[in-house]
Each structure stands twice: as C-alpha cells, then as structure tokens.
Design a protein around this motif. Sequence first.
Motif, PDB file in Angstrom:
ATOM      1  N   HIS A 239     -23.396  14.224   9.441  1.00 15.48           N
ATOM      2  CA  HIS A 239     -23.311  14.671   8.040  1.00 15.48           C
ATOM      3  C   HIS A 239     -22.468  15.935   7.961  1.00 15.48           C
ATOM      4  O   HIS A 239     -22.593  16.833   8.788  1.00 15.48           O
ATOM      5  CB  HIS A 239     -24.714  14.940   7.501  1.00 15.48           C
ATOM      6  CG  HIS A 239     -24.729  15.523   6.122  1.00 15.48           C
ATOM      7  ND1 HIS A 239     -24.219  14.848   5.028  1.00 15.48           N
ATOM      8  CD2 HIS A 239     -25.176  16.718   5.659  1.00 15.48           C
ATOM      9  CE1 HIS A 239     -24.364  15.598   3.959  1.00 15.48           C
ATOM     10  NE2 HIS A 239     -24.945  16.730   4.314  1.00 15.48           N
ATOM     11  N   ASN A 240     -21.610  16.015   6.950  1.00 15.59           N
ATOM     12  CA  ASN A 240     -20.736  17.166   6.767  1.00 15.59           C
ATOM     13  C   ASN A 240     -21.149  17.917   5.501  1.00 15.59           C
ATOM     14  O   ASN A 240     -20.768  17.528   4.402  1.00 15.59           O
ATOM     15  CB  ASN A 240     -19.275  16.699   6.647  1.00 15.59           C
ATOM     16  CG  ASN A 240     -18.312  17.882   6.618  1.00 15.59           C
ATOM     17  OD1 ASN A 240     -18.718  19.018   6.417  1.00 15.59           O
ATOM     18  ND2 ASN A 240     -17.046  17.609   6.797  1.00 15.59           N
ATOM     19  N   PRO A 241     -21.961  18.985   5.599  1.00 18.59           N
ATOM     20  CA  PRO A 241     -22.417  19.685   4.393  1.00 18.59           C
ATOM     21  C   PRO A 241     -21.286  20.353   3.633  1.00 18.59           C
ATOM     22  O   PRO A 241     -21.394  20.576   2.437  1.00 18.59           O
ATOM     23  CB  PRO A 241     -23.413  20.709   4.940  1.00 18.59           C
ATOM     24  CG  PRO A 241     -23.064  20.887   6.375  1.00 18.59           C
ATOM     25  CD  PRO A 241     -22.513  19.568   6.843  1.00 18.59           C
ATOM     26  N   VAL A 242     -20.184  20.705   4.321  1.00 18.35           N
ATOM     27  CA  VAL A 242     -19.053  21.320   3.615  1.00 18.35           C
ATOM     28  C   VAL A 242     -18.459  20.336   2.623  1.00 18.35           C
ATOM     29  O   VAL A 242     -18.206  20.652   1.462  1.00 18.35           O
ATOM     30  CB  VAL A 242     -17.987  21.790   4.620  1.00 18.35           C
ATOM     31  CG1 VAL A 242     -16.765  22.320   3.893  1.00 18.35           C
ATOM     32  CG2 VAL A 242     -18.560  22.854   5.537  1.00 18.35           C
ATOM     33  N   ALA A 243     -18.242  19.073   3.076  1.00 10.79           N
ATOM     34  CA  ALA A 243     -17.702  18.068   2.177  1.00 10.79           C
ATOM     35  C   ALA A 243     -18.692  17.720   1.083  1.00 10.79           C
ATOM     36  O   ALA A 243     -18.312  17.472  -0.064  1.00 10.79           O
ATOM     37  CB  ALA A 243     -17.320  16.810   2.972  1.00 10.79           C
ATOM     38  N   ALA A 244     -20.002  17.687   1.416  1.00 16.08           N
ATOM     39  CA  ALA A 244     -21.009  17.383   0.402  1.00 16.08           C
ATOM     40  C   ALA A 244     -21.014  18.463  -0.679  1.00 16.08           C
ATOM     41  O   ALA A 244     -21.125  18.176  -1.870  1.00 16.08           O
ATOM     42  CB  ALA A 244     -22.391  17.275   1.050  1.00 16.08           C
ATOM     43  N   THR A 245     -20.880  19.741  -0.273  1.00 20.81           N
ATOM     44  CA  THR A 245     -20.819  20.827  -1.243  1.00 20.81           C
ATOM     45  C   THR A 245     -19.584  20.694  -2.116  1.00 20.81           C
ATOM     46  O   THR A 245     -19.615  20.952  -3.318  1.00 20.81           O
ATOM     47  CB  THR A 245     -20.813  22.184  -0.516  1.00 20.81           C
ATOM     48  OG1 THR A 245     -21.987  22.278   0.290  1.00 20.81           O
ATOM     49  CG2 THR A 245     -20.775  23.332  -1.499  1.00 20.81           C
ATOM     50  N   TYR A 246     -18.476  20.278  -1.508  1.00 24.26           N
ATOM     51  CA  TYR A 246     -17.249  20.067  -2.286  1.00 24.26           C
ATOM     52  C   TYR A 246     -17.467  18.976  -3.337  1.00 24.26           C
ATOM     53  O   TYR A 246     -17.048  19.116  -4.487  1.00 24.26           O
ATOM     54  CB  TYR A 246     -16.114  19.664  -1.333  1.00 24.26           C
ATOM     55  CG  TYR A 246     -14.850  19.243  -2.039  1.00 24.26           C
ATOM     56  CD1 TYR A 246     -13.947  20.193  -2.510  1.00 24.26           C
ATOM     57  CD2 TYR A 246     -14.568  17.895  -2.252  1.00 24.26           C
ATOM     58  CE1 TYR A 246     -12.791  19.809  -3.170  1.00 24.26           C
ATOM     59  CE2 TYR A 246     -13.423  17.502  -2.915  1.00 24.26           C
ATOM     60  CZ  TYR A 246     -12.533  18.459  -3.362  1.00 24.26           C
ATOM     61  OH  TYR A 246     -11.398  18.077  -4.025  1.00 24.26           O
ATOM     62  N   ASP A 247     -18.157  17.910  -2.955  1.00 20.50           N
ATOM     63  CA  ASP A 247     -18.427  16.826  -3.907  1.00 20.50           C
ATOM     64  C   ASP A 247     -19.302  17.308  -5.061  1.00 20.50           C
ATOM     65  O   ASP A 247     -19.111  16.925  -6.217  1.00 20.50           O
ATOM     66  CB  ASP A 247     -19.106  15.653  -3.190  1.00 20.50           C
ATOM     67  CG  ASP A 247     -18.098  14.788  -2.461  1.00 20.50           C
ATOM     68  OD1 ASP A 247     -16.900  15.104  -2.534  1.00 20.50           O
ATOM     69  OD2 ASP A 247     -18.519  13.811  -1.817  1.00 20.50           O
ATOM     70  N   GLU A 248     -20.307  18.146  -4.739  1.00 19.34           N
ATOM     71  CA  GLU A 248     -21.178  18.675  -5.786  1.00 19.34           C
ATOM     72  C   GLU A 248     -20.382  19.544  -6.757  1.00 19.34           C
ATOM     73  O   GLU A 248     -20.583  19.486  -7.971  1.00 19.34           O
ATOM     74  CB  GLU A 248     -22.311  19.474  -5.162  1.00 19.34           C
ATOM     75  CG  GLU A 248     -23.311  18.610  -4.380  1.00 19.34           C
ATOM     76  CD  GLU A 248     -24.316  19.460  -3.607  1.00 19.34           C
ATOM     77  OE1 GLU A 248     -24.211  20.705  -3.690  1.00 19.34           O
ATOM     78  OE2 GLU A 248     -25.183  18.881  -2.933  1.00 19.34           O
ATOM     79  N   ALA A 249     -19.475  20.371  -6.202  1.00 17.27           N
ATOM     80  CA  ALA A 249     -18.647  21.207  -7.074  1.00 17.27           C
ATOM     81  C   ALA A 249     -17.737  20.347  -7.941  1.00 17.27           C
ATOM     82  O   ALA A 249     -17.517  20.634  -9.125  1.00 17.27           O
ATOM     83  CB  ALA A 249     -17.820  22.185  -6.226  1.00 17.27           C
ATOM     84  N   LEU A 250     -17.193  19.275  -7.336  1.00 22.31           N
ATOM     85  CA  LEU A 250     -16.326  18.380  -8.100  1.00 22.31           C
ATOM     86  C   LEU A 250     -17.098  17.695  -9.214  1.00 22.31           C
ATOM     87  O   LEU A 250     -16.616  17.565 -10.341  1.00 22.31           O
ATOM     88  CB  LEU A 250     -15.710  17.335  -7.152  1.00 22.31           C
ATOM     89  CG  LEU A 250     -14.669  16.387  -7.767  1.00 22.31           C
ATOM     90  CD1 LEU A 250     -13.467  17.180  -8.277  1.00 22.31           C
ATOM     91  CD2 LEU A 250     -14.227  15.361  -6.729  1.00 22.31           C
ATOM     92  N   ALA A 251     -18.337  17.263  -8.913  1.00 24.34           N
ATOM     93  CA  ALA A 251     -19.168  16.624  -9.946  1.00 24.34           C
ATOM     94  C   ALA A 251     -19.492  17.607 -11.060  1.00 24.34           C
ATOM     95  O   ALA A 251     -19.501  17.244 -12.241  1.00 24.34           O
ATOM     96  CB  ALA A 251     -20.452  16.090  -9.314  1.00 24.34           C
ATOM     97  N   ALA A 252     -19.747  18.876 -10.688  1.00 28.89           N
ATOM     98  CA  ALA A 252     -20.029  19.892 -11.713  1.00 28.89           C
ATOM     99  C   ALA A 252     -18.817  20.107 -12.612  1.00 28.89           C
ATOM    100  O   ALA A 252     -18.954  20.265 -13.831  1.00 28.89           O
ATOM    101  CB  ALA A 252     -20.438  21.210 -11.041  1.00 28.89           C
ATOM    102  N   LYS A 253     -17.626  20.092 -12.008  1.00 27.48           N
ATOM    103  CA  LYS A 253     -16.405  20.251 -12.807  1.00 27.48           C
ATOM    104  C   LYS A 253     -16.220  19.077 -13.757  1.00 27.48           C
ATOM    105  O   LYS A 253     -15.837  19.247 -14.925  1.00 27.48           O
ATOM    106  CB  LYS A 253     -15.190  20.381 -11.881  1.00 27.48           C
ATOM    107  CG  LYS A 253     -13.877  20.571 -12.641  1.00 27.48           C
ATOM    108  CD  LYS A 253     -12.702  20.693 -11.691  1.00 27.48           C
ATOM    109  CE  LYS A 253     -11.406  20.927 -12.466  1.00 27.48           C
ATOM    110  NZ  LYS A 253     -11.116  19.882 -13.443  1.00 27.48           N
ATOM    111  N   GLN A 254     -16.494  17.875 -13.271  1.00 25.05           N
ATOM    112  CA  GLN A 254     -16.362  16.701 -14.127  1.00 25.05           C
ATOM    113  C   GLN A 254     -17.348  16.768 -15.289  1.00 25.05           C
ATOM    114  O   GLN A 254     -17.019  16.402 -16.420  1.00 25.05           O
ATOM    115  CB  GLN A 254     -16.586  15.441 -13.293  1.00 25.05           C
ATOM    116  CG  GLN A 254     -15.476  15.168 -12.283  1.00 25.05           C
ATOM    117  CD  GLN A 254     -15.809  14.032 -11.334  1.00 25.05           C
ATOM    118  OE1 GLN A 254     -16.957  13.591 -11.246  1.00 25.05           O
ATOM    119  NE2 GLN A 254     -14.807  13.545 -10.630  1.00 25.05           N
TER     120      GLN A 254
END
Length: 438
Positions: A239-254
């Motif tokens: 599991h890559n928490p850095v990429a998961a955090t990036y996805d969460e930030a992207l979802a927040a932006k959307q």
Amino acid sequence: MKQKLFKSLPVALAALLIGGSAMAQDSTPVSRPEFSTWSIGVNAGILSPISPLGGSNDFTNWKSSLGYGLYIKKQITPYFSLRLDGIRGKLKGDNSEAYKSGVTINDGNSAFKTDLSYAASLNAQVNLFNIDMFRKQDAVQLYVSGGAGLAGYKPTVTSAAGTSDYAGDKTISELIIPVGLGAKFKLNDKVNLDLGWSVYFVDGDNLDGTYRNNNKDKFNYAHAGLEFALGKGKQLAFHNPVAATYDEALAAKQTADALKGDLDQQKADNAKLRSEMNDLLKDSDGDGVADRLDKCPNTPAGTVVDGSGCPFAVVKEKVIITEADRKVVAEAIKDLEFDLNKATIRAKSYTTLNRVAALLVEKNFSLKLAGHTDSTGPAALNMRLSKDRAESVKAYLVSQGANASRIEATGYGKDQPIATNKTAAGRQKNRRVEFTLY
C-alpha cells in the motif's frame, strides 16, 4: 541460561505481536480501509558456509547444499514488518583447495558436514522504494532485514582417523545475527514471489566442527519462495499512503469544483429571477401601475390614476378606519407567505389579500406596504428582497382592482426588526410585510 533465554525470545515476541494485533483491531476506526497484515512464506535455496561480508570459515573449499525454510510475518506499516524465520539444511566444506594466497591448511581435519537442525530468528524488515505518487499499490518491492535468533546444529568432521561427530549426540546451540536483502514481486493480491539472500553470523567457532583462533563462523542462504497474504483486503506491504493521500486531495478538489459549479448555477438562477421580477414590476410612466397591468400607458407625471392606470378625478373625503377594517388587514398580514428567498406570493395568501383589495376599492383607502427581512445574508440582498416583496403585494392588490396610486410599497431590509435575530422564532417574526391603512 543463555540458551534458555534465546529459545524463549522468539516465542515471547511472537505472542506479543499477536496480542498487539488484537488490540489494534479493537481500536481501528470503522472508516479505515481494511488491509491484509499477516502472511506466511515458504522458500528453498542454497546454503553455503561462507560470507562475502566476513570471508569463509575454517576450511578452504566451501560447497553449496540445499536449504529450505518458512516464516510468518506481521506488517506493522507499509514500510516496516516483523518476521519470524526458520531454515534447515546442510553445510559442507573441505580443504581440497588452497586459499587464494596459496596457503593450505593441514590441522588434521580434511572435511566437514554440518546438519543445521534449525536457525530461528526474529527479524525487522524495512521496505525500500515503496513510494510512487500516482500508484496506490506497487508491484515490485525491495527490502533489507536484520535480527537475532538461535541456531542448533551437529557438525561432523573427517580426519585421517575417519569421520566423527564433533559434539557427539549433542546439538550445539549458538546465537545468530542474520542480515539480508531481497525483492518481492506481487503476482496477485494474495501471492508474492520472494527472492532473498541473508548472511548469518554465528556467535561461535564450531559451526564446521573446527576451532581455529576463535574466528567466529558464518553462513549464507540465498532463496526463492512464495509469500501468501492472510485475511481480507489488499496487502498493507504494497500500500502506498502517499498516493492514497494524493487521491483524497484530488477527490476533495473535485468536490470543491462541483460545489463551485452549484454556486455559479445558483447565481445564474438568482440573476434570472431578478430580471423576471424587474420585468414584472416595470412601470415606464411612473404612475404606480406596472406596465403589464397599465391600461393607460404613458400618463403624464403626477397624474392620479386608478387601478388600471387610467386618470380619474380625485375626491377628497374624510377617511374613517374601523376595527373591522383593521381586522381584515391583520388577517392578510397573518396569512401572507412567499416562496423561499423569492417575492412570489403563495396561493394560500390570495383569499385574505382579496379582502384587502375589496376593502381598498370599497372605501377608497390608501395603503402603505413596508417589507422587512431578518439579518441573515448580505444587507443589499435583504433590502432588494424586502422591496420586491412589498411591490409584489402591491401588484397583486392592483390586479384585483385596487387603485395603484393609493398604494405605497417600500422596502426596509433588516433595519427595523421587531424581534431578536438570534433565534429562529425571532427571525421568522422579522420576515414580514406590514400593511398600514390611512
């Protein structure tokens, strides 16, 4: 005493690990993704009584033999785990060749073979290069490991007198320090290919059944095997928490972009509503009758007109307002309702407004309409809404035959509250249109 301590150490640490896992499961928030953190592995490979990190043992020529092992692993974080390893096999060597320096050894022992009954150790494994900004699950993983444990073995030595057991029937137990590195390849969500190499440093000079100058022995194990993830969920190790955090930030932006789109649409709807209201209340000749109801457009300024916008003679008379008249107005005020944040009168208000219109026609009263709001929202918007609502009531009364020139519509916004704006009940009282007969 030392042997008993090291024999019990792996068992104690394993029990502690299992207990810690149970506590972690009890305290895991419901919203946390479920990961597989336990795994077991099996492997086989080559055992050799040599180490590039410390040279060979007490014989000049080492031989490779088959070894095999298994382990159980607990992944603590994506980058760190504890692993309980065990391996078995044979270790062999002889003095059939000289060292590279040309020196030969002739101390009576010409060969050895050691039965490695077990080499059990508890190791910390650290994953390397497991960060990729755009991939939540890596497929290839490099790692290093190190730990401590206990090895049990029986050396057999060959000399001119024949072959004999170094320690008889006794199994020698010594402390071992393994260090290693490896690579894992994820074949699917539950199975990994594991390639590794470890060097075991032995706290003794008897692994090969020969004691020479207290040079502590060592051996290495190069292996290939399979690791099987246990439980539900994806492997925490990949599991890559850095990429998961990036996805969460992207979802927040959307989400923020979607909310901005909704706000822009609401602004457009409000602008359209204002335009429609302006068209509805437009009074080109300024006689107090909206163009859509004015049957006599373009009347001169200051002309007194009736409800249809046509001039008529003004008859001054004494105005007498009775309690019954005030009751009609009070009921209209009580029943008056508008659509939310709009100046559109709801149909339930028409009955009592019709009575007010009939009263104005019958007794030729003048009427002042004062629109008010609560303090919620911008002051400019409240002022405009209060004015629009007063004008909307005026337009409706005129449509029912009332004289537009005798009706004054004014908006005061939030400036004249009759109750506190700190409570819902108070704000409800402040949102009103007041009727004043004269």
